[in-house]
Design an enzyme around this catalytic site. Structure first.
Site, PDB file in Angstrom:
ATOM      1  N   CYS A 167       0.984  -1.085  -0.018  1.00 16.44           N
ATOM      2  CA  CYS A 167       0.030  -0.096  -0.335  1.00 16.44           C
ATOM      3  C   CYS A 167       0.783   1.126   0.094  1.00 16.44           C
ATOM      4  O   CYS A 167      -0.149   2.875   0.458  1.00 16.44           O
ATOM      5  CB  CYS A 167      -1.167  -0.363   1.190  1.00 16.44           C
ATOM      6  SG  CYS A 167      -2.242  -1.462   1.588  1.00 16.44           S
ATOM      7  N   HIS A 307      -1.806   8.051   6.280  1.00 15.48           N
ATOM      8  CA  HIS A 307      -2.476   6.947   5.318  1.00 15.48           C
ATOM      9  C   HIS A 307      -3.371   6.730   5.743  1.00 15.48           C
ATOM     10  O   HIS A 307      -4.525   6.382   4.838  1.00 15.48           O
ATOM     11  CB  HIS A 307      -1.398   5.963   5.445  1.00 15.48           C
ATOM     12  CG  HIS A 307      -1.682   4.581   5.377  1.00 15.48           C
ATOM     13  ND1 HIS A 307      -1.471   4.597   3.739  1.00 15.48           N
ATOM     14  CD2 HIS A 307      -1.241   3.441   5.638  1.00 15.48           C
ATOM     15  CE1 HIS A 307      -1.788   2.914   3.619  1.00 15.48           C
ATOM     16  NE2 HIS A 307      -1.343   2.463   4.801  1.00 15.48           N
ATOM     17  N   GLU A 318      -0.099   5.819  13.425  1.00 20.44           N
ATOM     18  CA  GLU A 318       0.262   7.587  12.461  1.00 20.44           C
ATOM     19  C   GLU A 318       0.305   7.784  13.306  1.00 20.44           C
ATOM     20  O   GLU A 318       0.954   8.841  13.290  1.00 20.44           O
ATOM     21  CB  GLU A 318      -0.935   7.020  11.884  1.00 20.44           C
ATOM     22  CG  GLU A 318      -0.066   7.982  10.785  1.00 20.44           C
ATOM     23  CD  GLU A 318      -0.798   7.656   8.844  1.00 20.44           C
ATOM     24  OE1 GLU A 318      -0.492   8.701   8.576  1.00 20.44           O
ATOM     25  OE2 GLU A 318      -1.806   6.995   9.357  1.00 20.44           O
ATOM     26  N   LYS A 339      -9.615   7.900   2.735  1.00 21.48           N
ATOM     27  CA  LYS A 339      -9.109   6.365   2.465  1.00 21.48           C
ATOM     28  C   LYS A 339     -11.040   6.728   3.290  1.00 21.48           C
ATOM     29  O   LYS A 339     -11.734   5.776   2.727  1.00 21.48           O
ATOM     30  CB  LYS A 339      -8.387   6.079   2.944  1.00 21.48           C
ATOM     31  CG  LYS A 339      -7.010   5.610   2.174  1.00 21.48           C
ATOM     32  CD  LYS A 339      -6.531   4.659   3.063  1.00 21.48           C
ATOM     33  CE  LYS A 339      -5.821   4.506   2.509  1.00 21.48           C
ATOM     34  NZ  LYS A 339      -4.551   5.271   2.381  1.00 21.48           N
ATOM     35  N   HIS A 344      -9.775   2.508   0.313  1.00 22.02           N
ATOM     36  CA  HIS A 344      -8.260   2.180   0.645  1.00 22.02           C
ATOM     37  C   HIS A 344      -7.744   1.555  -0.931  1.00 22.02           C
ATOM     38  O   HIS A 344      -7.818   0.210  -1.391  1.00 22.02           O
ATOM     39  CB  HIS A 344      -8.035   1.138   1.399  1.00 22.02           C
ATOM     40  CG  HIS A 344      -5.828   1.267   1.801  1.00 22.02           C
ATOM     41  ND1 HIS A 344      -5.427   1.455   0.913  1.00 22.02           N
ATOM     42  CD2 HIS A 344      -5.701   0.960   2.276  1.00 22.02           C
ATOM     43  CE1 HIS A 344      -4.232   1.667   0.531  1.00 22.02           C
ATOM     44  NE2 HIS A 344      -4.540   0.354   2.048  1.00 22.02           N
ATOM     45  N   PHE A 403       1.650  -3.414   3.969  1.00 27.27           N
ATOM     46  CA  PHE A 403       2.373  -4.318   4.264  1.00 27.27           C
ATOM     47  C   PHE A 403       3.682  -4.465   4.051  1.00 27.27           C
ATOM     48  O   PHE A 403       4.167  -5.050   3.095  1.00 27.27           O
ATOM     49  CB  PHE A 403       1.210  -5.861   4.339  1.00 27.27           C
ATOM     50  CG  PHE A 403       0.061  -5.844   4.602  1.00 27.27           C
ATOM     51  CD1 PHE A 403      -0.417  -5.332   5.753  1.00 27.27           C
ATOM     52  CD2 PHE A 403      -0.995  -6.565   3.808  1.00 27.27           C
ATOM     53  CE1 PHE A 403      -1.507  -4.831   5.931  1.00 27.27           C
ATOM     54  CE2 PHE A 403      -2.284  -6.194   4.453  1.00 27.27           C
ATOM     55  CZ  PHE A 403      -2.557  -5.795   5.511  1.00 27.27           C
TER      56      PHE A 403
END
Length: 417
Positions: A167, A307, A318, A339, A344, A403
């Protein structure tokens, strides 16, 4: 070449997008300004047997209209999105790619590539044997094909490949494309991300990880970053492309300059295959590197496009990372997660959010985090809840994490004077 502190300066001169909010950049941005959700029940296939039946689908898109019937039949959805977004970005920039082809690169990211073709190939083999497998399976499933097809479409003959970092892919693509220009490998680059992996296997696999929101009966309120009741991300599809150029080249041809890619940071958590470092250490170092390379301080930042996945672990990590970078300034700087509206886009997320970050500067507007209705007491920063606001940020950070512990941060600045 135009330089600042000895570094070649890289600017954005064109933008294109196709997303759950709209099939071009303008409609996508207008939906963001309106705080509209693009998330709904899955319509492109029968999801009735899946535990998650909502997604951020691109709506009303006919690949045959965009690419022609023959090309549409033998290309993957992520390639189709990339071509559409790249065409819009090139047209917006006014760059004559064919005339300057050897100096124009293409760097397009995807987290997964042509997943739907992999699924079709596996089913064809299982049901009908090897003769039923399409000869187009390999060129449609490989992740680098979007970059290859965009280069063919425009005659771009400079550096060309894909970036894959889950991502964080889209942000890495834009950051690395800027580095191509800085080191003289290209004068301009078509850079961004694309993802067309909204398939039954993708939804089933992410649901098995318990990564997805299960608000099937309330899709438009399912993505709720930083909210106390967040229960996972909403998978989505689409693409965003930027035309990056060396500053003096852009000025010489009278191009519109939307913003500058002033800094870029990339780090690894080296912590866990899916979970972020609990204290956000990799994210912290990533943001600090982007600021350092931009020659900026935390106090210079006027907005962060986070994010912000709407998962318990990411949003908390975050937030901690931002607090460690900004100190008390963390409570001053507006932060939002788009998002909440788009879902996403996996490997395309960082590219779409870079587009939103450029538009925050260009249009003087900070997108909201919609659905932030129940504040989490541990997440106590200014997440621009529910409604966007007018502002004039001169420096924006756009963060992306993937990831595997991959982190990318873009520092995007107002156009050079």
């Amino acid at each position: 070449m135009a330089q600042s502190n000895g570094r070649v300066r890289v600017v954005v001169t064109g933008m294109g997008a196709i997303s759950p909010l709209g099939n071009d950049a303008a409609s996508t941005w207008q939906a963001v300004r309106a705080g509209r959700s693009g998330i709904d029940a899955v319509e492109n296939f029968d999801a009735s047997g899946l535990p998650v039946r909502i997604a951020g689908e691109v709506k009303g898109f006919d690949p045959a209209d965009a690419l022609g019937r023959k090309e549409a039949r033998r290309s993957s959805r992520n390639c189709q999105f990339a071509i559409v977004a790249a065409r819009e970005a090139v047209q917006d920039s006014g760059l004559d790619v064919r005339a300057e082809g050897e100096d124009v690169g293409v760097l397009i990211a995807s987290g997964i590539g042509g997943l739907e073709w992999i699924e079709k190939g596996v089913l064809a083999l299982a049901e009908g044997g090897p003769r039923r497998v399409s000869p187009f399976t390999v060129p449609t499933m490989i992740t680098d094909m979007a970059a290859g097809m965009v280069a063919i479409d425009h005659g771009a003959r400079g550096p060309n490949f894909a970036v894959v970092s889950a991502c964080a892919s889209g942000a890495h693509a834009i950051g690395e494309a800027a580095e191509w220009i800085r080191r003289g490998d290209a004068t301009a680059v078509l850079a961004g991300g694309t993802e067309g992996s909204l398939t039954p296997v993708a939804i089933a696999a992410f649901a098995a990880m318990q990564a997805l929101s299960t608000r099937n009966d309330d899709p438009q309120r399912a993505s709720r970053p930083f909210d106390r009741e967040r229960d996972g991300f909403v998978i989505a599809e689409g693409a965003a492309m930027l035309v990056l150029e060396e500053l003096s080249h852009a000025r010489a041809r009278g191009a519109t300059i939307y913003a500058e890619i002033a800094g870029y940071g990339a780090t690894a958590d080296a912590y866990h295959i899916t979970q972020p470092d609990e204290e956000g250490d990799g994210a912290r170092r990533c943001m600090q590197r982007a600021l350092q390379r931009a020659g900026a301080q935390p106090a210079d930042v006027g907005y962060i496009n986070a994010h912000g996945t709407s998962t318990q672990l990411n949003d908390a990590a975050e937030t901690r990372a931002i607090k460690r970078v900004f100190g008390e300034d963390a409570y001053r700087v507006p932060i939002s997660s788009t998002k909440s509206m788009t879902g996403h886009l996996l490997g395309a997320a960082g590219a779409l959010e870079a587009f939103f970050s450029v538009m925050a500067i260009h249009d003087g507007y900070l997108p909201p985090t919609i659905n932030l209705e129940n504040p989490d007491p541990e997440l106590d920063l200014d997440y621009v809840p529910r409604v966007g606001r007018e502002a004039s940020p001169s420096l924006v950070l756009s963060t992306s994490f993937g990831f595997g512990g991959h982190n990318a941060c873009l520092a995007i600045a107002a156009p050079p004077q």
